[in-house]
Motif scaffolding. Structure first.
Motif, PDB file in Angstrom:
ATOM      1  N   SER A  15       0.807  -1.229   0.000  1.00  8.24           N
ATOM      2  CA  SER A  15       0.000   0.000   0.000  1.00  8.24           C
ATOM      3  C   SER A  15       0.840   1.279   0.000  1.00  8.24           C
ATOM      4  CB  SER A  15      -0.973   0.022   1.194  1.00  8.24           C
ATOM      5  OG  SER A  15      -1.831  -1.101   1.165  1.00  8.24           O
ATOM      6  N   ILE A  16       2.153   1.153  -0.234  1.00  6.80           N
ATOM      7  CA  ILE A  16       3.029   2.329  -0.294  1.00  6.80           C
ATOM      8  C   ILE A  16       3.401   2.590  -1.749  1.00  6.80           C
ATOM      9  CG2 ILE A  16       5.270   3.291   0.371  1.00  6.80           C
ATOM     10  CD1 ILE A  16       5.132   1.566   2.890  1.00  6.80           C
ATOM     11  N   ILE A  21       8.934   7.325  -1.649  1.00  5.14           N
ATOM     12  CA  ILE A  21       9.945   7.038  -0.633  1.00  5.14           C
ATOM     13  C   ILE A  21      11.332   7.179  -1.247  1.00  5.14           C
ATOM     14  CG2 ILE A  21       8.397   5.513   0.635  1.00  5.14           C
ATOM     15  CD1 ILE A  21       9.867   3.132  -0.537  1.00  5.14           C
ATOM     16  N   GLY A  22      12.353   7.244  -0.398  1.00  2.00           N
ATOM     17  CA  GLY A  22      13.722   7.414  -0.867  1.00  2.00           C
ATOM     18  C   GLY A  22      14.233   6.183  -1.593  1.00  2.00           C
ATOM     19  N   LEU A  23      15.177   6.393  -2.501  1.00  2.89           N
ATOM     20  CA  LEU A  23      15.735   5.288  -3.270  1.00  2.89           C
ATOM     21  C   LEU A  23      16.422   4.267  -2.358  1.00  2.89           C
ATOM     22  CD1 LEU A  23      17.248   7.046  -6.412  1.00  2.89           C
ATOM     23  CD2 LEU A  23      15.170   5.670  -6.280  1.00  2.89           C
ATOM     24  N   ASP A  25      15.724   3.537   0.780  1.00  8.04           N
ATOM     25  CA  ASP A  25      14.698   2.759   1.479  1.00  8.04           C
ATOM     26  C   ASP A  25      14.082   1.710   0.564  1.00  8.04           C
ATOM     27  OD1 ASP A  25      15.060   4.168   3.832  1.00  8.04           O
ATOM     28  OD2 ASP A  25      13.565   5.690   3.319  1.00  8.04           O
ATOM     29  N   LEU A  26      13.856   2.085  -0.684  1.00 12.25           N
ATOM     30  CA  LEU A  26      13.251   1.151  -1.636  1.00 12.25           C
ATOM     31  C   LEU A  26      14.215   0.026  -1.994  1.00 12.25           C
ATOM     32  CD1 LEU A  26      11.034   0.333  -3.699  1.00 12.25           C
ATOM     33  CD2 LEU A  26      12.170   1.861  -5.327  1.00 12.25           C
ATOM     34  N   ARG A  27      15.415   0.412  -2.424  1.00 17.38           N
ATOM     35  CA  ARG A  27      16.348  -0.591  -2.952  1.00 17.38           C
ATOM     36  C   ARG A  27      16.926  -1.485  -1.875  1.00 17.38           C
ATOM     37  NH1 ARG A  27      19.390   3.505  -7.241  1.00 17.38           N
ATOM     38  NH2 ARG A  27      17.574   3.774  -8.620  1.00 17.38           N
ATOM     39  N   SER A  28      16.906  -1.034  -0.627  1.00 15.88           N
ATOM     40  CA  SER A  28      17.403  -1.874   0.464  1.00 15.88           C
ATOM     41  C   SER A  28      16.420  -2.988   0.809  1.00 15.88           C
ATOM     42  CB  SER A  28      17.683  -1.024   1.709  1.00 15.88           C
ATOM     43  OG  SER A  28      16.486  -0.426   2.191  1.00 15.88           O
ATOM     44  N   CYS A  29      15.246  -2.970   0.195  1.00 18.43           N
ATOM     45  CA  CYS A  29      14.234  -4.006   0.441  1.00 18.43           C
ATOM     46  C   CYS A  29      14.083  -4.963  -0.729  1.00 18.43           C
ATOM     47  CB  CYS A  29      12.878  -3.362   0.727  1.00 18.43           C
ATOM     48  SG  CYS A  29      12.833  -2.312   2.193  1.00 18.43           S
ATOM     49  N   ILE A  30      14.843  -4.725  -1.800  1.00 17.98           N
ATOM     50  CA  ILE A  30      14.685  -5.512  -3.017  1.00 17.98           C
ATOM     51  C   ILE A  30      16.033  -6.077  -3.445  1.00 17.98           C
ATOM     52  CG2 ILE A  30      13.970  -5.472  -5.444  1.00 17.98           C
ATOM     53  CD1 ILE A  30      12.208  -3.083  -4.797  1.00 17.98           C
ATOM     54  N   ALA A  31      16.058  -7.367  -3.779  1.00 18.10           N
ATOM     55  CA  ALA A  31      17.252  -7.985  -4.355  1.00 18.10           C
ATOM     56  C   ALA A  31      16.970  -8.265  -5.823  1.00 18.10           C
ATOM     57  CB  ALA A  31      17.590  -9.279  -3.623  1.00 18.10           C
ATOM     58  N   ILE A  32      17.989  -8.090  -6.662  1.00 15.60           N
ATOM     59  CA  ILE A  32      17.811  -8.339  -8.090  1.00 15.60           C
ATOM     60  C   ILE A  32      18.956  -9.202  -8.596  1.00 15.60           C
ATOM     61  CG2 ILE A  32      18.965  -6.160  -8.691  1.00 15.60           C
ATOM     62  CD1 ILE A  32      17.056  -6.088 -11.165  1.00 15.60           C
ATOM     63  N   ILE A  33      18.603 -10.194  -9.399  1.00 11.98           N
ATOM     64  CA  ILE A  33      19.595 -11.046 -10.056  1.00 11.98           C
ATOM     65  C   ILE A  33      19.435 -10.801 -11.560  1.00 11.98           C
ATOM     66  CG2 ILE A  33      20.457 -13.394 -10.345  1.00 11.98           C
ATOM     67  CD1 ILE A  33      18.954 -14.116  -7.766  1.00 11.98           C
TER      68      ILE A  33
END
Length: 217
Positions: A15-16, A21-23, A25-33
């Motif tokens: 729901s966010i 939000i800051g980059l 904060d966002l990218r620290s919650c997502i892993a990408i391969i």
């Protein structure tokens, strides 16, 4: 990942609206391969845990989980002293193994499959709840592909997986499949529902794949 900001509409996680939000904060919650795995010059440990947030035991647990420990058993380069006793200017001479094994620029001392498994190991260590696989197995051999699929199935059970793929076998175990056609959503449903409908895009893709495999046999 907001490498490009959306021109219209919005993406929401829990729901966010992610554009609010800051980059970090966002990218620290997502892993990408990604399809082209990225490794940096330095040690294996520095590549897996650049912020030094995890213990050696946690790093080794991730390494063993993706079956990449064998590639870390030998040093990247070993210095052999010339007979005349003079050192050459070639280097760096790094004899470490395991977490101290040296990674050359762009990970050039590892195969594509090994770099992909190290990227998978990094995602596993970080334990983010959202994992994106962007054609992660497109450039690897069938054995590495199978290893990655097994690891993903067992190690990321509690995560939301977003898989971009052309290999249909890569997404057969997904909860939902989104079929794109000319940049637009064509279908979105469970694999079983899409396969049951013989007129669906996905069903026809699977049938075409099976026919092509039969022709090669």
């Amino acid at each position: 990942m907001r490498l490009v900001e959306p021109a219209s509409s919005q993406i929401m996680i829990d729901s966010i609206i992610i554009s609010t939000i800051g980059l970090h904060d966002l990218r620290s919650c997502i892993a990408i391969i990604p399809q082209d795995p990225v490794l940096f010059r330095g040690t294996i440990r520095g590549n897996l845990d650049p912020a030094n947030e995890y213990t050696d035991n946690e790093a080794w647990a991730a390494i063993r989980a993706v079956h990449i420990s064998g590639a870390l058993d030998t040093p990247t380069e070993k210095y052999n002293k010339p007979p005349n006793g003079e050192y050459s200017d070639k280097g760096p001479w790094v004899e470490g193994v395991g977490l101290k094994k040296w990674v050359k620029e762009d990970g050039s001392n590892f195969s594509v499959g090994q770099r992909q498994l190290i990227s998978l190991c990094r995602a596993l260590l970080w334990q983010h709840k959202i994992v994106i696989l962007d054609e992660a197995t497109a450039n690897v051999d069938s054995k590495t592909n199978q290893t990655m699929q097994n690891d993903i199935c067992h190690e990321f059970k509690g995560c939301t997986m977003l898989t971009i793929a052309h290999r249909l076998g890569t997404v057969m175990d997904s909860d939902r499949i989104l079929v794109m056609d000319h940049g637009q959503m064509a279908e979105f449903s469970t694999p079983d529902n899409l396969l049951t409908n013989k007129n669906s895009h996905f069903s026809q893709l699977v049938e075409s794949m099976n026919l092509n495999q039969g022709n090669r046999l």
